[in-house]
Design a protein around this motif. Structure first.
Motif, PDB file in Angstrom:
ATOM      1  N   VAL A   1       0.700  -1.374   0.073  1.00  0.00           N
ATOM      2  CA  VAL A   1       0.086  -0.102   0.233  1.00  0.00           C
ATOM      3  C   VAL A   1       0.832   1.314  -0.170  1.00  0.00           C
ATOM      4  CG1 VAL A   1      -1.786   1.262   1.159  1.00  0.00           C
ATOM      5  CG2 VAL A   1      -1.678  -1.031   1.398  1.00  0.00           C
ATOM      6  N   ASN A   2       0.679   2.011  -0.945  1.00  0.00           N
ATOM      7  CA  ASN A   2       1.776   3.022  -1.241  1.00  0.00           C
ATOM      8  C   ASN A   2       0.956   4.521  -2.428  1.00  0.00           C
ATOM      9  OD1 ASN A   2       2.047   2.540  -4.324  1.00  0.00           O
ATOM     10  ND2 ASN A   2       3.056   1.181  -3.275  1.00  0.00           N
ATOM     11  N   GLU A   3       1.378   5.625  -1.606  1.00  0.00           N
ATOM     12  CA  GLU A   3       0.805   6.937  -2.334  1.00  0.00           C
ATOM     13  C   GLU A   3       0.533   6.708  -4.055  1.00  0.00           C
ATOM     14  OE1 GLU A   3      -0.137   9.159  -1.435  1.00  0.00           O
ATOM     15  OE2 GLU A   3       0.745   9.650   0.933  1.00  0.00           O
ATOM     16  N   GLU A   4       1.178   5.994  -4.211  1.00  0.00           N
ATOM     17  CA  GLU A   4       0.600   5.451  -6.001  1.00  0.00           C
ATOM     18  C   GLU A   4      -0.491   4.809  -6.289  1.00  0.00           C
ATOM     19  OE1 GLU A   4       3.291   3.932 -10.064  1.00  0.00           O
ATOM     20  OE2 GLU A   4       3.974   4.284  -8.638  1.00  0.00           O
ATOM     21  N   ASN A   5      -0.523   3.493  -5.502  1.00  0.00           N
ATOM     22  CA  ASN A   5      -1.528   2.397  -5.297  1.00  0.00           C
ATOM     23  C   ASN A   5      -2.451   3.170  -5.371  1.00  0.00           C
ATOM     24  OD1 ASN A   5      -0.989   1.471  -2.968  1.00  0.00           O
ATOM     25  ND2 ASN A   5       0.187  -0.200  -4.192  1.00  0.00           N
ATOM     26  N   PHE A   6      -2.478   3.820  -4.002  1.00  0.00           N
ATOM     27  CA  PHE A   6      -3.488   3.810  -3.508  1.00  0.00           C
ATOM     28  C   PHE A   6      -4.284   5.628  -4.435  1.00  0.00           C
ATOM     29  CE2 PHE A   6      -6.681   5.342   0.015  1.00  0.00           C
ATOM     30  CZ  PHE A   6      -7.098   4.160   0.176  1.00  0.00           C
ATOM     31  N   LYS A   7      -3.514   6.089  -4.629  1.00  0.00           N
ATOM     32  CA  LYS A   7      -3.751   7.399  -5.441  1.00  0.00           C
ATOM     33  C   LYS A   7      -5.178   7.644  -7.293  1.00  0.00           C
ATOM     34  CE  LYS A   7      -2.824  12.220  -8.093  1.00  0.00           C
ATOM     35  NZ  LYS A   7      -1.459  12.645  -8.600  1.00  0.00           N
ATOM     36  N   ALA A   8      -4.514   5.606  -7.597  1.00  0.00           N
ATOM     37  CA  ALA A   8      -4.885   5.467  -8.633  1.00  0.00           C
ATOM     38  C   ALA A   8      -6.244   4.772  -8.468  1.00  0.00           C
ATOM     39  CB  ALA A   8      -3.747   4.081  -9.301  1.00  0.00           C
ATOM     40  N   ALA A   9      -6.110   3.961  -7.208  1.00  0.00           N
ATOM     41  CA  ALA A   9      -7.731   2.831  -6.959  1.00  0.00           C
ATOM     42  C   ALA A   9      -8.501   3.775  -6.911  1.00  0.00           C
ATOM     43  CB  ALA A   9      -7.398   2.292  -5.659  1.00  0.00           C
ATOM     44  N   GLN A  10      -8.688   5.511  -5.808  1.00  0.00           N
ATOM     45  CA  GLN A  10      -9.458   6.112  -5.658  1.00  0.00           C
ATOM     46  C   GLN A  10      -9.753   6.872  -7.553  1.00  0.00           C
ATOM     47  OE1 GLN A  10      -7.194   8.296  -1.669  1.00  0.00           O
ATOM     48  NE2 GLN A  10      -9.239   9.511  -2.335  1.00  0.00           N
ATOM     49  N   THR A  11      -8.693   7.239  -7.665  1.00  0.00           N
ATOM     50  CA  THR A  11      -9.124   7.636  -9.571  1.00  0.00           C
ATOM     51  C   THR A  11      -9.758   7.041  -9.829  1.00  0.00           C
ATOM     52  OG1 THR A  11      -6.705   9.115  -9.166  1.00  0.00           O
ATOM     53  CG2 THR A  11      -8.532   8.740 -11.754  1.00  0.00           C
ATOM     54  N   ALA A  12      -9.540   5.615 -10.157  1.00  0.00           N
ATOM     55  CA  ALA A  12     -10.252   4.437 -10.547  1.00  0.00           C
ATOM     56  C   ALA A  12     -11.992   4.706  -9.636  1.00  0.00           C
ATOM     57  CB  ALA A  12      -9.968   3.432 -10.613  1.00  0.00           C
ATOM     58  N   ALA A  13     -11.753   4.600  -8.525  1.00  0.00           N
ATOM     59  CA  ALA A  13     -13.306   4.666  -7.808  1.00  0.00           C
ATOM     60  C   ALA A  13     -14.061   5.813  -8.449  1.00  0.00           C
ATOM     61  CB  ALA A  13     -13.468   4.355  -6.764  1.00  0.00           C
ATOM     62  N   LEU A  14     -13.198   7.074  -8.153  1.00  0.00           N
ATOM     63  CA  LEU A  14     -13.667   8.573  -9.040  1.00  0.00           C
ATOM     64  C   LEU A  14     -14.216   8.491  -9.881  1.00  0.00           C
ATOM     65  CD1 LEU A  14     -11.034  11.137  -6.442  1.00  0.00           C
ATOM     66  CD2 LEU A  14     -14.259  10.817  -5.829  1.00  0.00           C
ATOM     67  N   LYS A  15     -13.781   7.923 -11.173  1.00  0.00           N
ATOM     68  CA  LYS A  15     -14.350   7.932 -12.574  1.00  0.00           C
ATOM     69  C   LYS A  15     -15.727   7.291 -12.750  1.00  0.00           C
ATOM     70  CE  LYS A  15     -12.997   5.981 -16.911  1.00  0.00           C
ATOM     71  NZ  LYS A  15     -12.443   5.482 -18.164  1.00  0.00           N
ATOM     72  N   GLU A  16     -16.184   6.647 -11.291  1.00  0.00           N
ATOM     73  CA  GLU A  16     -17.279   6.126 -11.782  1.00  0.00           C
ATOM     74  C   GLU A  16     -18.686   7.120 -10.893  1.00  0.00           C
ATOM     75  OE1 GLU A  16     -18.212   3.387 -13.540  1.00  0.00           O
ATOM     76  OE2 GLU A  16     -16.447   2.334 -13.841  1.00  0.00           O
ATOM     77  N   ILE A  17     -18.050   7.282  -9.910  1.00  0.00           N
ATOM     78  CA  ILE A  17     -18.823   7.948  -9.044  1.00  0.00           C
ATOM     79  C   ILE A  17     -19.037   8.958  -9.951  1.00  0.00           C
ATOM     80  CG2 ILE A  17     -19.231   8.353  -6.154  1.00  0.00           C
ATOM     81  CD1 ILE A  17     -17.066   6.392  -5.797  1.00  0.00           C
ATOM     82  N   LYS A  18     -18.406  10.177 -10.475  1.00  0.00           N
ATOM     83  CA  LYS A  18     -17.572  11.351 -10.563  1.00  0.00           C
ATOM     84  C   LYS A  18     -19.438  11.228 -11.839  1.00  0.00           C
ATOM     85  CE  LYS A  18     -13.923  12.983 -10.737  1.00  0.00           C
ATOM     86  NZ  LYS A  18     -13.921  14.687 -10.247  1.00  0.00           N
ATOM     87  N   ALA A  19     -19.733   9.869 -12.534  1.00  0.00           N
ATOM     88  CA  ALA A  19     -20.770   9.753 -13.276  1.00  0.00           C
ATOM     89  C   ALA A  19     -22.210  10.000 -13.238  1.00  0.00           C
ATOM     90  CB  ALA A  19     -20.611   8.558 -14.302  1.00  0.00           C
ATOM     91  N   ILE A  20     -22.875   9.900 -12.040  1.00  0.00           N
ATOM     92  CA  ILE A  20     -23.596   9.821 -11.072  1.00  0.00           C
ATOM     93  C   ILE A  20     -24.257  10.883 -10.323  1.00  0.00           C
ATOM     94  CG2 ILE A  20     -23.817   7.171 -11.884  1.00  0.00           C
ATOM     95  CD1 ILE A  20     -23.858   6.494  -8.730  1.00  0.00           C
ATOM     96  N   ALA A  21     -22.904  11.324 -10.316  1.00  0.00           N
ATOM     97  CA  ALA A  21     -22.747  12.261  -8.658  1.00  0.00           C
ATOM     98  C   ALA A  21     -23.355  13.339  -8.923  1.00  0.00           C
ATOM     99  CB  ALA A  21     -21.450  12.899  -8.307  1.00  0.00           C
ATOM    100  N   PRO A  22     -23.441  13.949 -10.146  1.00  0.00           N
ATOM    101  CA  PRO A  22     -24.720  15.387 -10.390  1.00  0.00           C
ATOM    102  C   PRO A  22     -26.289  14.764  -9.814  1.00  0.00           C
ATOM    103  CG  PRO A  22     -23.316  15.058 -11.999  1.00  0.00           C
ATOM    104  CD  PRO A  22     -23.376  13.964 -11.265  1.00  0.00           C
ATOM    105  N   PHE A  23     -26.693  13.873  -9.838  1.00  0.00           N
ATOM    106  CA  PHE A  23     -28.188  12.944 -10.254  1.00  0.00           C
ATOM    107  C   PHE A  23     -28.370  13.150  -8.367  1.00  0.00           C
ATOM    108  CE2 PHE A  23     -26.827  11.677 -14.153  1.00  0.00           C
ATOM    109  CZ  PHE A  23     -27.776  12.369 -14.910  1.00  0.00           C
ATOM    110  N   TYR A  24     -27.505  12.856  -7.654  1.00  0.00           N
ATOM    111  CA  TYR A  24     -27.402  12.228  -6.458  1.00  0.00           C
ATOM    112  C   TYR A  24     -27.656  14.010  -5.884  1.00  0.00           C
ATOM    113  CZ  TYR A  24     -27.498   7.029  -6.989  1.00  0.00           C
ATOM    114  OH  TYR A  24     -27.717   6.194  -7.188  1.00  0.00           O
ATOM    115  N   LYS A  25     -26.041  14.249  -5.982  1.00  0.00           N
ATOM    116  CA  LYS A  25     -26.270  15.721  -5.232  1.00  0.00           C
ATOM    117  C   LYS A  25     -27.122  16.545  -5.173  1.00  0.00           C
ATOM    118  CE  LYS A  25     -21.891  15.827  -5.113  1.00  0.00           C
ATOM    119  NZ  LYS A  25     -20.095  17.270  -5.379  1.00  0.00           N
ATOM    120  N   LYS A  26     -27.962  16.553  -6.806  1.00  0.00           N
ATOM    121  CA  LYS A  26     -29.222  16.956  -6.905  1.00  0.00           C
ATOM    122  C   LYS A  26     -30.669  16.744  -6.250  1.00  0.00           C
ATOM    123  CE  LYS A  26     -32.008  18.185 -10.386  1.00  0.00           C
ATOM    124  NZ  LYS A  26     -32.783  18.505 -12.103  1.00  0.00           N
TER     125      LYS A  26
END
Length: 512
Positions: free
Chosen positions: A163-188
């Motif tokens: 577990v390091n900065e590089e692979n944790f950031k990569a995991a977060q980036t991949a998760a954020l990509k999926e969540i960002k696509a739906i986030a506006p509808f949920y926030k609204k």
């Protein structure tokens, strides 16, 4: 697997868990690059299903529901496994869609989550998918199933255990990509309460609480383990993982061996959700998909005429007039009290008196007076259930029962607060493991005073008792003439004043 008994309460149907069988298989981890389940993973899962089938041998088809989720939606050899699994289980297995999984998760969570007025966000991290739902009451309004899970992400980004900065950031980036696509509808749509319903969420909450990462000490006299997830706690947990550098070196209280390999992936997804959806605070429920599936089965069998109501308990709380009938927790508390033969007349005396005292105390900043009133009423109802165990130290038995009871709909914090009030309603205050940071001093004062003046268990009218709270103390005004005629109560009040002074709290008794 969960086996439950149906209880019909005034506020609806409740499933009381009577048996559970759990075997950690994590089939998502058995998928290869071609999305085929390995023979090893299938054999392990089928061995577990064989045991489940043996346990369910006496059940009829309308009593059992079995669902398969994301792994079987993507596995190319899913049919081969399902065919064999159905033979061993003895019942059909339904491979449900992501949206149906999300719907069932929300239905289950809505029946067992802490009470909420308004919309509720439910977040469930599975092995290969994550379900995000907003609903109102028991009805989901917006739902989505994303292809991100604690097992798949841990294998993809942390396969060697590092577990390091590089692979944790990569995991977060991949998760954020999926969540960002739906986030506006949920926030609204928005929500008033965020709920985590998966094993990942519960594990993270427990790690935060047990390792002092929450920053929200409530100084309760009973244990409150893993009740919430906070953004602050998530960041501290991430910091610890990065400092440790490898999952095998993790030395966290409450971290189970089978959770270690999938913790980094689950944590990355949880942090990403908090960040992108703007979540600050998330409460927990038990296994929502299991409860949701049971409710779905019950609704189907009810429509088919296979079930009938077997009785309704009359709620005791209507007489108080300040508690809503829609709060399903009332029925649970009443059911628990009846199991231990609560003295209903004494409950009414103590509850109405404690409520009268609370009305006289000022509402402090950010106090949820409505919820506090409920807690005080429930504590009044349950404070003597320990008498069914032993008269000696009965308040300890009462608190133990409440702390360990299955009370769906209660947050872990509120359940711990309720047990704390019951524990402290009688006995020496200086023996309680609480400090100045305890959040329920005013409720404890009201309950202890109501218990003291109602201890004779008589319906004779009490005199007017006025109470008020200062920075670190309480004051009460009571009739001198009445006290002289009731030396037993007078002795109890003097002892109460002495108990409070031993913990360096002021307790004045003024006679009029």
């Amino acid at each position: 697997m969960m086996i439950a008994k149906i209880n019909h309460l005034p506020t609806g149907v409740q499933f009381q868990t009577i048996d559970t069988l759990r075997d950690t298989v994590r089939l998502a981890g058995g998928l290869n690059k071609d999305n085929e389940l390995s023979e090893e993973s299938m054999t392990k899962a089928l061995t577990a299903i064989l045991r489940f089938g043996d346990r369910l041998r006496s059940f009829s088809p309308n009593q059992v529901v079995a669902v398969a989720t994301n792994t079987f939606r993507v596995a190319r050899n899913a049919k081969k496994f399902i065919d064999e699994a159905e033979k061993l289980l003895g019942f059909p297995i339904d491979v449900i869609s992501g949206n149906e999984e999300a719907r069932l998760i929300y239905i289950g969570a809505s029946h067992i989550a802490p009470m909420c007025v308004g919309k509720r966000l439910v977040f469930d991290i599975g092995g290969g998918s994550t379900e995000i739902i907003i609903g109102d009451g028991h009805e989901p309004k917006l739902l989505e199933s994303l292809p991100i899970g604690c097992v798949s992400f841990s294998q993809r980004f942390f396969s060697e255990g590092e577990v390091n900065e590089e692979n944790f950031k990569a995991a977060q980036t991949a998760a954020l990509k999926e969540i960002k696509a739906i986030a506006p509808f949920y926030k609204k749509m928005g929500w008033e309460q965020a709920i985590g319903s998966s094993g990942t969420a519960r594990a993270i909450a427990e790690l935060i609480a047990l390792n002092g990462l929450s920053g929200e000490a409530h100084n309760l006299p009973v244990e409150e383990t893993g009740g919430v997830i906070t953004r602050h706690g998530l960041e501290l947990l991430k910091k610890y993982l990065l400092e440790t550098k490898h999952i095998e070196r993790l030395n966290l209280l409450g971290l189970k061996a089978d959770r270690k390999p999938v913790l980094p992936g689950g944590l990355a997804i949880m942090i990403s959700a908090f960040e992108e959806l703007g979540i600050e605070h998330m409460e927990l429920t038990e296994a929502a998909l299991l409860f949701g599936s049971l409710h779905h089965l019950y609704d189907q069998s009810k429509n088919d005429g296979h079930t009938k109501k077997i009785g309704i308990l009359k709620t005791l709380f209507n007489s108080i007039g300040k508690l809503e009938n829609l709060d399903t927790r009332h029925g649970l508390i009443e059911q628990l009290g009846k199991r231990f033969n609560v003295d209903e007349a004494q409950f009414k005396r103590v509850s109405e008196t404690a409520d009268f005292f609370l009305d006289q105390l000022s509402t402090f900043k950010k106090e949820d007076r409505k919820n506090n009133r409920r807690l005080l009423t429930w504590a009044s109802y349950l404070h003597e259930i320990g008498l069914a165990v032993s008269r000696s130290d009965y308040q300890k038995h009462s608190a133990y029962i409440i702390s360990n009871a299955e009370l769906p709909g209660f947050s872990r914090l509120d359940q711990a607060r309720l047990a704390g009030l019951v524990l402290g309603h009688n006995g020496k205050l200086n023996k309680l493991p609480i400090s100045i940071g305890y959040i329920d001093w005013h409720l404890l004062f009201c309950l202890r005073l109501a218990h003291t003046v109602s201890r004779k268990r008589e319906d004779d009218a009490l005199p007017l008792i006025k109470v008020q709270q200062s920075a670190k103390g309480f004051k009460l005004k009571i009739s001198k003439t009445w006290l002289e005629k009731n030396p037993f109560i007078q002795f109890g009040l003097n002892k109460e004043a002495s108990d409070w002074k031993k913990i360096e709290w002021k307790y004045e008794i003024e006679l009029y």
